[in-house]
Structures are given as C-alpha cells and as structure tokens.
Design an enzyme around this catalytic site. Structure first.
Site, mmCIF file in Angstrom:
data_model
loop_
_atom_site.group_PDB
_atom_site.id
_atom_site.type_symbol
_atom_site.label_atom_id
_atom_site.label_comp_id
_atom_site.label_asym_id
_atom_site.label_seq_id
_atom_site.Cartn_x
_atom_site.Cartn_y
_atom_site.Cartn_z
ATOM 1 N NE ARG A 186 -74.518 -101.503 92.640
ATOM 2 C CZ ARG A 186 -73.365 -101.080 93.469
ATOM 3 N NH1 ARG A 186 -73.461 -101.708 94.499
ATOM 4 N NH2 ARG A 186 -72.657 -100.296 93.111
ATOM 5 C CB ALA B 192 -68.855 -96.261 93.058
ATOM 6 C CD GLU C 124 -63.983 -99.276 95.809
ATOM 7 O OE1 GLU C 124 -64.117 -99.996 94.876
ATOM 8 O OE2 GLU C 124 -63.932 -99.454 97.181
ATOM 9 C CD GLU D 261 -66.192 -101.240 91.719
ATOM 10 O OE1 GLU D 261 -66.442 -100.587 90.734
ATOM 11 O OE2 GLU D 261 -66.613 -101.257 92.734
ATOM 12 C CD GLU E 178 -66.885 -104.800 94.559
ATOM 13 O OE1 GLU E 178 -67.309 -103.810 94.579
ATOM 14 O OE2 GLU E 178 -65.758 -105.019 94.096
#
Length: 176
Positions: free
Chosen positions: A61, A73, A89, A93, A137
């Site tokens: 992050r 999330a 999601e 993910e 991501e």
C-alpha cells in the site's frame, strides 16, 4: 439542525476521488468552509472457507509505505450494487466465488472529511477459481485460521480499518 450548502468548488478531480471545498452556513448563521473527499463507496469481503479459515490478501500500500494484510476489497463501479462489487472483487483478488453472501456491517469511513461508505460482506460456500487481479495490483492470497488472524491483529500485521471492523465484528473479539 443541518448546515446549508451555499457554494461548492471542485479542488481536485481524479480517477477515483473528487475533492470539494464547500462554503456552508451553520444553523446559527455562521459561515464555514468544509473540505470533502467524495468517494463512490467500497466493499470488503470476509471470506470464510468451509474449514473456518479466513481468506485475506497481502499487498503493498503506497499510502502507508508498506505491505498490508487485509480483507479483499474494492471500489463500487458506477451502476454496480455493493453485492455485485463484493462478488466481483472476491473473485478478481482471490479466485474464490461465493454461493453465500450476506452483509455484516455498513459504516461511514471517516465522516469528518469523506462521504465514503464501506460495506463488509461475509462470503461463504466458496469455490476456488483463478484470481484475476487488476493490472496495477500485486496480491498474494493468505489463508489463516481464526487464531492466526487474531495473532496477526495483535502483531499489527492486520491494521486497516475495514479489515479490523469486519474481523473483530464477525468474531466478537476484544483487543484488550
């Protein structure tokens, strides 16, 4: 007793957020300026496997400058319901698809400066597929027992608000 908006100025408009500077009149007639971050809303998913393990994601992050262990999330897309967002999601993910989904809690993230609302869902009856994370991501899926989750919270490895609210609410734990 509410404030009355008299002027709104867009200070910043980005891909995800818009920052407003609002001039308001308080109920007593005083004028004030409020800075508000508009966010379209988000979801977090507390995915519980049949064996009781919790499915989490570990990712870097940028805002906090470190790795974070979190509930999966994401942001609600225009025209998308929070439920559809949660299912999307979770699969993107983690690769898991849920047959059972129910709302655990809905909360204002930080109402002093943002209108973001976040909904935490419990996902059960999971089937494993293939993750499809967004191009920006870099995630790894981590599956922990309830005791391992509690230890990760105590060590500060799980420290973001949405994950803490979801996990502590679901398991009914107290930190101290």
């Amino acid at each position: 007793m509410q404030e009355q908006l008299i002027h709104r100025e867009v200070v910043f408009a980005g891909r995800l957020i818009t920052v407003y500077r609002d001039a308001v009149v308080l109920p007593d007639g005083e004028e004030r300026v409020r800075e508000i971050v508009h966010h379209p809303g988000a979801v977090a998913i507390l995915a519980i496997k049949d064996d009781g393990c919790v499915v989490l994601v570990r990712q870097y992050r940028h805002a906090i400058g470190r790795m974070s262990l979190e509930l999966p999330a994401g942001t609600v897309e225009p025209g998308e319901s929070p439920e559809v967002c949660a299912l999307r999601e979770l699969e993107e993910e983690t690769g898991y698809r849920a047959r059972g989904l129910r709302e655990l809690v809905r909360f204002a993230v930080s109402p002093g400066w943002t209108d973001e609302e976040l909904v935490v869902f419990i996902a059960e009856e999971l089937e494993l597929g293939k993750p499809r994370p967004a191009t920006d991501e870099r995630l790894s899926v981590v599956e922990l027992t309830a005791n391992e989750v509690r230890a990760a919270i105590a060590r500060g490895e799980i420290s973001d608000a949405k994950s803490l609210i979801g996990l502590l609410g679901y398991f009914g734990w107290q930190l101290h």
